[in-house]
Design a protein around this motif. Structure first.
Motif, short mmCIF file in Angstrom:
data_model
loop_
_atom_site.label_atom_id
_atom_site.label_comp_id
_atom_site.label_asym_id
_atom_site.label_seq_id
_atom_site.Cartn_x
_atom_site.Cartn_y
_atom_site.Cartn_z
N GLU A 125 0.86 -1.18 0.00
CA GLU A 125 0.00 0.00 0.00
C GLU A 125 0.90 1.23 0.00
N LEU A 126 0.62 2.18 -0.90
CA LEU A 126 1.39 3.42 -0.98
C LEU A 126 0.48 4.60 -0.66
N LEU A 127 0.93 5.48 0.23
CA LEU A 127 0.19 6.69 0.58
C LEU A 127 1.08 7.89 0.30
N PRO A 128 0.53 8.95 -0.32
CA PRO A 128 1.36 10.12 -0.61
C PRO A 128 1.77 10.85 0.66
N THR A 129 2.90 11.54 0.58
CA THR A 129 3.41 12.37 1.68
C THR A 129 3.51 13.80 1.18
N ALA A 130 3.94 14.69 2.05
CA ALA A 130 4.11 16.09 1.67
C ALA A 130 5.28 16.29 0.72
N SER A 131 6.23 15.38 0.73
CA SER A 131 7.40 15.50 -0.15
C SER A 131 7.12 14.85 -1.49
N PRO A 132 7.55 15.50 -2.58
CA PRO A 132 7.36 14.88 -3.89
C PRO A 132 8.29 13.68 -4.04
N HIS A 133 7.86 12.70 -4.78
CA HIS A 133 8.63 11.49 -5.07
C HIS A 133 8.85 10.61 -3.84
N VAL A 134 8.12 10.85 -2.74
CA VAL A 134 8.25 10.03 -1.53
C VAL A 134 6.86 9.56 -1.12
N TRP A 135 6.73 8.27 -0.84
CA TRP A 135 5.46 7.69 -0.43
C TRP A 135 5.65 6.89 0.85
#
Length: 175
Positions: free
Chosen positions: A42-52
Motif C-alpha cells: 500500500e502506498l500513501l502520498p506524503t508532503a514530499s514529492p517522489h516520496v510515499w
C-alpha cells in the motif's frame, strides 16, 4: 488392426489411472500454492514529492510462523544515481523532508513481531522514487523466513501502482 476386449479394457483402465494421477497432481499443486504467504503493498502520498509512505502486508496461510526479513528494490543503475529508487529507514517525515540517503535493500528489525498462522502482519517505511524515473508502479521484493526448526527463506515480489502520478492542469478563462 483388431482390438480385443481385454486390450480395450486395459487402455481404458490406463486412461482412467492417468486422469486420476493428473487430478491428484493438480490438487497437490493447488494445496501447496494455498499455503504460501500472500503479500501486498500500500502506498500513501506524503508532503514530499517522489516520496510515499509504503506499508507491506503479509498474510500467513501456512501452519508455521513466519517473519519479514528484508525489503529491496530492483537495481536500475550502478553506481546508484538519479535513476535508482531507494528505501528510507525512517517512517516519518520532518519539515525538511525525508532523510537523506537510503537503501536498495533494507533489513527488517528483529523487533517486528513474527506472523502467526492465519494472521496478517505489516511493516511501514518510506519509498523514494528516483528523480529521473517516471515509473507508474512500484515493484518491491520481500524476504520472508519461516520460524521452523530448519528455517526456509523465500522472496515474494509485490507490485503497486503509484497514486497521483498524473499532472493536473487548470485552465482559467479571462473575461
Amino acid at each position: 488392426m483388431d482390438w480385443t476386449r481385454s486390450e480395450i479394457a486395459a487402455y481404458a483402465a490406463l486412461a482412467v489411472s492417468l486422469g486420476s494421477f493428473a487430478i491428484a497432481g493438480l490438487a497437490l499443486w493447488r494445496g501447496i500454492d494455498a499455503s504460501r504467504p500472500k503479500a501486498w503493498l500500500e502506498l500513501l502520498p506524503t508532503a514530499s514529492p517522489h516520496v510515499w509512505q509504503a506499508t507491506i502486508y503479509l498474510r500467513n496461510l501456512s501452519l508455521i510462523p513466519i517473519r519479514l526479513v528484508s525489503v529491496s528494490v530492483d537495481v536500475v543503475e550502478v553506481p546508484a544515481g538519479k535513476k535508482q529508487d531507494l528505501l528510507l529507514d525512517a517512517p516519518t517525515l520532518d519539515e525538511a523532508g525525508p532523510a537523506t540517503g537510503g537503501n536498495m535493500k533494507m533489513p527488517i528489525p528483529t523487533t517486528v513481531a513474527a506472523i502467526l498462522p492465519g494472521e496478517t502482519g505489516s511493516y511501514s517505511f518510506l519509498y523514494k522514487r528516483a528523480l529521473l524515473r517516471n515509473a507508474r508502479s512500484v515493484t518491491l521484493s520481500v524476504g520472508v523466513k519461516s520460524l521452523h526448526s530448519q528455517p526456509r527463506h523465500a522472496r515474494i515480489n509485490v507490485r503497486q501502482d503509484i497514486p497521483g502520478g498524473g499532472i493536473t492542469i487548470g485552465i482559467a478563462s479571462s473575461a
